[in-house]
Write an enzyme that holds these catalytic residues in place. Sequence first.
Site, PDB file in Angstrom:
ATOM      1  N   LYS A   1     -22.879  -6.971   9.717  1.00 21.32           N
ATOM      2  CA  LYS A   1     -22.235  -5.927  10.530  1.00 21.32           C
ATOM      3  C   LYS A   1     -22.572  -6.118  12.006  1.00 21.32           C
ATOM      4  O   LYS A   1     -21.706  -6.076  12.872  1.00 21.32           O
ATOM      5  CB  LYS A   1     -22.696  -4.542  10.063  1.00 21.32           C
ATOM      6  CG  LYS A   1     -22.096  -4.116   8.753  1.00 21.32           C
ATOM      7  CD  LYS A   1     -20.692  -3.597   8.919  1.00 21.32           C
ATOM      8  CE  LYS A   1     -19.543  -4.296   8.323  1.00 21.32           C
ATOM      9  NZ  LYS A   1     -19.562  -5.264   7.320  1.00 21.32           N
TER      10      LYS A   1
ATOM     11  N   ASN B   1      -0.667  13.773  -2.761  1.00 17.42           N
ATOM     12  CA  ASN B   1      -1.786  12.928  -2.328  1.00 17.42           C
ATOM     13  C   ASN B   1      -2.994  13.371  -3.137  1.00 17.42           C
ATOM     14  O   ASN B   1      -3.315  14.555  -3.188  1.00 17.42           O
ATOM     15  CB  ASN B   1      -2.051  13.118  -0.826  1.00 17.42           C
ATOM     16  CG  ASN B   1      -3.285  12.357  -0.370  1.00 17.42           C
ATOM     17  OD1 ASN B   1      -3.586  11.299  -0.904  1.00 17.42           O
ATOM     18  ND2 ASN B   1      -4.022  12.906   0.582  1.00 17.42           N
ATOM     19  N   GLY B   2      -3.646  12.417  -3.812  1.00 22.17           N
ATOM     20  CA  GLY B   2      -4.848  12.751  -4.582  1.00 22.17           C
ATOM     21  C   GLY B   2      -4.821  12.053  -5.942  1.00 22.17           C
ATOM     22  O   GLY B   2      -4.026  11.144  -6.158  1.00 22.17           O
TER      23      GLY B   2
ATOM     24  N   HIS C   1     -42.177 -18.336   4.740  1.00 21.93           N
ATOM     25  CA  HIS C   1     -41.816 -19.731   4.421  1.00 21.93           C
ATOM     26  C   HIS C   1     -41.057 -20.387   5.566  1.00 21.93           C
ATOM     27  O   HIS C   1     -40.177 -21.214   5.335  1.00 21.93           O
ATOM     28  CB  HIS C   1     -40.998 -19.769   3.127  1.00 21.93           C
ATOM     29  CG  HIS C   1     -41.741 -19.211   1.956  1.00 21.93           C
ATOM     30  ND1 HIS C   1     -42.804 -19.862   1.362  1.00 21.93           N
ATOM     31  CD2 HIS C   1     -41.626 -18.027   1.322  1.00 21.93           C
ATOM     32  CE1 HIS C   1     -43.286 -19.116   0.380  1.00 21.93           C
ATOM     33  NE2 HIS C   1     -42.594 -17.993   0.326  1.00 21.93           N
TER      34      HIS C   1
ATOM     35  N   TRP D   1      -0.464   5.026  -1.037  1.00 22.91           N
ATOM     36  CA  TRP D   1      -1.566   4.088  -1.255  1.00 22.91           C
ATOM     37  C   TRP D   1      -1.847   4.193  -2.747  1.00 22.91           C
ATOM     38  O   TRP D   1      -2.512   5.129  -3.191  1.00 22.91           O
ATOM     39  CB  TRP D   1      -2.778   4.483  -0.420  1.00 22.91           C
ATOM     40  CG  TRP D   1      -3.914   3.528  -0.588  1.00 22.91           C
ATOM     41  CD1 TRP D   1      -4.993   3.654  -1.427  1.00 22.91           C
ATOM     42  CD2 TRP D   1      -4.102   2.282   0.064  1.00 22.91           C
ATOM     43  NE1 TRP D   1      -5.816   2.579  -1.337  1.00 22.91           N
ATOM     44  CE2 TRP D   1      -5.300   1.704  -0.434  1.00 22.91           C
ATOM     45  CE3 TRP D   1      -3.374   1.572   1.003  1.00 22.91           C
ATOM     46  CZ2 TRP D   1      -5.774   0.465   0.007  1.00 22.91           C
ATOM     47  CZ3 TRP D   1      -3.863   0.347   1.444  1.00 22.91           C
ATOM     48  CH2 TRP D   1      -5.040  -0.190   0.935  1.00 22.91           C
TER      49      TRP D   1
ATOM     50  N   CYS E   1      -2.889   8.892   0.480  1.00 25.19           N
ATOM     51  CA  CYS E   1      -1.480   8.703   0.821  1.00 25.19           C
ATOM     52  C   CYS E   1      -1.168   9.638   1.979  1.00 25.19           C
ATOM     53  O   CYS E   1      -1.962  10.473   2.370  1.00 25.19           O
ATOM     54  CB  CYS E   1      -0.603   9.081  -0.373  1.00 25.19           C
ATOM     55  SG  CYS E   1      -0.992   8.176  -1.866  1.00 25.19           S
TER      56      CYS E   1
ATOM     57  N   ARG F   1      -2.612   5.752   6.433  1.00 24.22           N
ATOM     58  CA  ARG F   1      -3.157   6.324   5.192  1.00 24.22           C
ATOM     59  C   ARG F   1      -2.677   5.584   3.954  1.00 24.22           C
ATOM     60  O   ARG F   1      -3.200   5.779   2.852  1.00 24.22           O
ATOM     61  CB  ARG F   1      -2.774   7.804   5.073  1.00 24.22           C
ATOM     62  CG  ARG F   1      -3.321   8.697   6.151  1.00 24.22           C
ATOM     63  CD  ARG F   1      -2.821  10.124   5.988  1.00 24.22           C
ATOM     64  NE  ARG F   1      -3.265  10.707   4.731  1.00 24.22           N
ATOM     65  CZ  ARG F   1      -4.450  11.288   4.570  1.00 24.22           C
ATOM     66  NH1 ARG F   1      -5.281  11.327   5.587  1.00 24.22           N
ATOM     67  NH2 ARG F   1      -4.821  11.795   3.424  1.00 24.22           N
TER      68      ARG F   1
END
Length: 606
Positions: free
Chosen positions: A486, A101-102, A505, A75, A2, A27
């Site tokens: 990617k 945050n955490g 193959h 978040w 966050c 974030r």
Amino acid sequence: MCGIVGYIGHRPAVPLLLEGLSCLEYRGYDSAGIAFVQANKIHTVKAAGKLANLEEKVATQHSFNAMYGIGHTRWATHGKPTEENAHPHADNAQTLTIVHNGIIENYEQLRDKLKSKGYFFLSETDTEVFSNLLSFHYSEKKDILTALQCTMQEVEGAYAVVIIHKDYPDQIFAVRKSSPLILGVGQGEYFLASDIPAFLPYTRSAVFLNDGEIAKLSSNSWEVLSSTDLKAITKEITTITWDLQAAQKSGYKHFMLKEIYEQPQVIHNCLAGRISKDMKVLLPELDSLDIPKQIRIVACGTSYHAGLWGMHLIEKLCKIPVQVEIASEFRYREPLLPEGTVVFALSQSGETADTLAGLRLAKENNLQTIGLCNVVGSTLSREADRIVYTQAGPEMSVASTKAMCSQLVVLFLFALYYGQRKNTLSAKEVSDYITDLENIAQTLEEALPKFHADAKHFAKKYAHAKSCFYLGRGLSFPLALEGALKLKEISYIHAEGYAAGEMKHGPIALIDKDFPTFAIATQDSLFAKTKSNILEVQARNGKILALVNDKNDIDTEDTWLIPKAKDALSSFYILPALQFFAYEVADSLGKDVDQPRNLAKSVTVE
Ligand code: AGP
């Protein structure tokens, strides 16, 4: 992750808090809020959804001239992205409010303890537990710093917390453990933030808080104290030279590169709260679900590759049959889904149309569904019977990197969890796997810079290939598919991932000196077989870049040495190496790495 901000100084705080949050939206952006003290009362304004919703709400309310306050853009990890769960969170007595945050790993035990003391909770968040625990200790100690000390001793997990308290007007406090928190030192004004962009327009002088430190700001001073003895600590002021956009990427050239480097932290975040003190895997979301008779994994793109990887582990460790389906095929082929089948829908965004269609098909067949997703509140999280979050934080780059790493960790945990429930794994085996996962996060952190440098070196040599193969066996076959995806999606070079044993193959007809092969040839149980496939390619003048654990393992055009790890754990080294290689090839070709042509971050249409 966050975004959190705090401000105290000579300017009205509210506009600065909102501006700071807008610089941290990368974030997290599923809800937001601010709080400040005015006329000795805590004022809080929150809104679900994007930051714009909060700005609109603030604009319609009476003007605020508070000169200090805190803010948060969320978040979600615990609790849906609703207004009730948005930060800031006050204590019951409305004497203090915090942004966080955490992840508080022991929040449920602490919440039960507080409930037994008469506290109540308005949200589903772990943050509200912290604010009420701090309030409880303050009611005992009558001093905010001592109360913070006691709170930090009880709380387990990762946190960066910024606090305002009615009894301490014109002051802001902050503490951190394992989550970033930075102090911005301006001219007669001070900032707190999860990341530099929040205050960069106002000051380039930053003080980085360390774990266990307490910051105390007032309108004309700042200091940092040790939470051990509350003694002042001398801190260095760092001058930030980045511009704002570079700062949002933490100085990395692209979000993709930043997110590749975030993977060690992602492994920690995925494990957070899911490992008991006696080294067992905790997935309470699945406790009430019968053990699947068989599992059908439905996904697209990178998530499909993660599913193929998970299949190996789940079948090996907990002996549950697994089938992995490309969602766009699964949804239309009228699959036979025996009773007792559980459908896993894997999706970083939780909005992929084909994957959601697969989920709905499973539900039409009255099957139990589990979503594995990175976005709280996404469609998948709301439609699956059960949801397990990957907790990787927002992934900004269209090319998925850290999200796949998080999916591998959670699929590993699924395999261990069901191995526990079916007793196909001993407690020691589970404990050893968990220890290995915790260790790989640390060793990966140390290894990534060398991986990146090697990728840059090899990219120069292979960046002008027109086509190439990626080969792997067993767990490395899904990684070969991912490596090829990617490269394709960010450098636009044609690349095909293949099971190494499949080359003879037909595909080997394509090999010549201009058609290189990236071979995953690390020391696993299938190395000898993979080696012989590589030598078959080499015998047809194919150039090979082999990813190995020992230079003497195979003699090819190029060998790329990476650390050895046990079995499935080696995938956590192989994956970033493939990601760095694709990144460096694309960057050397001047491609738009974060927003490749023709692609979208979430494919919400068929
Ligand atoms: C991955 O690099 C791609 N951007 C794409 O394949 C992606 O993995 C796929 O669209 C699935 O997305 P999801 O995980 O959000 O469902």
